[in-house]
Design an enzyme around this catalytic site. Structure first.
Site, PDB file in Angstrom:
ATOM      1  N   VAL A  43     -63.885 -77.014  31.260  1.00  0.00           N
ATOM      2  CA  VAL A  43     -62.895 -78.109  30.522  1.00  0.00           C
ATOM      3  C   VAL A  43     -62.337 -78.785  31.965  1.00  0.00           C
ATOM      4  O   VAL A  43     -62.334 -78.550  33.024  1.00  0.00           O
ATOM      5  CB  VAL A  43     -61.814 -77.635  29.958  1.00  0.00           C
ATOM      6  CG1 VAL A  43     -60.832 -76.744  30.781  1.00  0.00           C
ATOM      7  CG2 VAL A  43     -60.878 -78.640  29.261  1.00  0.00           C
ATOM      8  N   CYS A  44     -62.251 -80.146  31.882  1.00  0.00           N
ATOM      9  CA  CYS A  44     -61.743 -81.106  32.767  1.00  0.00           C
ATOM     10  C   CYS A  44     -60.456 -81.956  32.351  1.00  0.00           C
ATOM     11  O   CYS A  44     -60.140 -81.384  31.163  1.00  0.00           O
ATOM     12  CB  CYS A  44     -62.539 -81.692  33.595  1.00  0.00           C
ATOM     13  SG  CYS A  44     -63.712 -82.894  32.647  1.00  0.00           S
ATOM     14  N   ARG A  45     -60.423 -82.885  32.592  1.00  0.00           N
ATOM     15  CA  ARG A  45     -59.413 -83.909  32.110  1.00  0.00           C
ATOM     16  C   ARG A  45     -60.010 -84.434  30.908  1.00  0.00           C
ATOM     17  O   ARG A  45     -59.344 -84.276  29.449  1.00  0.00           O
ATOM     18  CB  ARG A  45     -59.020 -85.078  32.862  1.00  0.00           C
ATOM     19  CG  ARG A  45     -57.731 -86.000  32.285  1.00  0.00           C
ATOM     20  CD  ARG A  45     -57.139 -86.891  32.884  1.00  0.00           C
ATOM     21  NE  ARG A  45     -56.136 -87.686  32.453  1.00  0.00           N
ATOM     22  CZ  ARG A  45     -56.287 -88.651  31.690  1.00  0.00           C
ATOM     23  NH1 ARG A  45     -57.480 -89.011  31.195  1.00  0.00           N
ATOM     24  NH2 ARG A  45     -55.274 -89.181  31.245  1.00  0.00           N
TER      25      ARG A  45
END
Length: 115
Positions: free
Chosen positions: A66-68
């Site tokens: 996951v990232c932003r």
């Protein structure tokens, strides 16, 4: 083989299992983003540090990345899959996580929030 030759799989935030010996949530955002809010139990390794910190990622687990919003995590998933990990992108990233009302924690005294 290029990154484009490696298929990547993605799931919605609601499909991410709780972290366990079989599943790891890998957050590849920067330190300041992580400090403001992240999923409980996630492993934090900024994207640029992933190649140097592979020992911190269980190769036998499913790795949900996951990232932003999804751009950085896609690159991490492609890289990890290419070198033998079972990596899966989390669609919509931490923005979608927050919108879904999933739990968030922060490193400070302020309430956790994804910007």
């Amino acid at each position: 083989m290029s990154f484009c030759d490696v298929p990547s799989v993605s799931v919605s935030v609601d499909e991410v299992p709780e972290t366990s010996a079989d599943a790891v949530l890998l957050d590849v955002r920067e330190d300041d983003e992580w400090a403001l809010g992240h999923a409980p139990g996630a492993v934090h390794i900024p994207l640029a540090d992933v190649p140097a910190r592979l020992d911190d990622i269980d190769i036998d687990a499913e790795v949900y990345v996951v990232c932003r919003q999804g751009g950085r995590s896609l690159g991490a998933v492609e890289y990890l899959n290419r070198i033998g990990y079972d990596a899966i992108q989390v669609d919509g990233g931490m923005v979608a996580w927050q919108k879904s009302g999933l739990p968030l924690v922060s490193d400070g005294d302020e309430p956790a929030k994804i910007y």
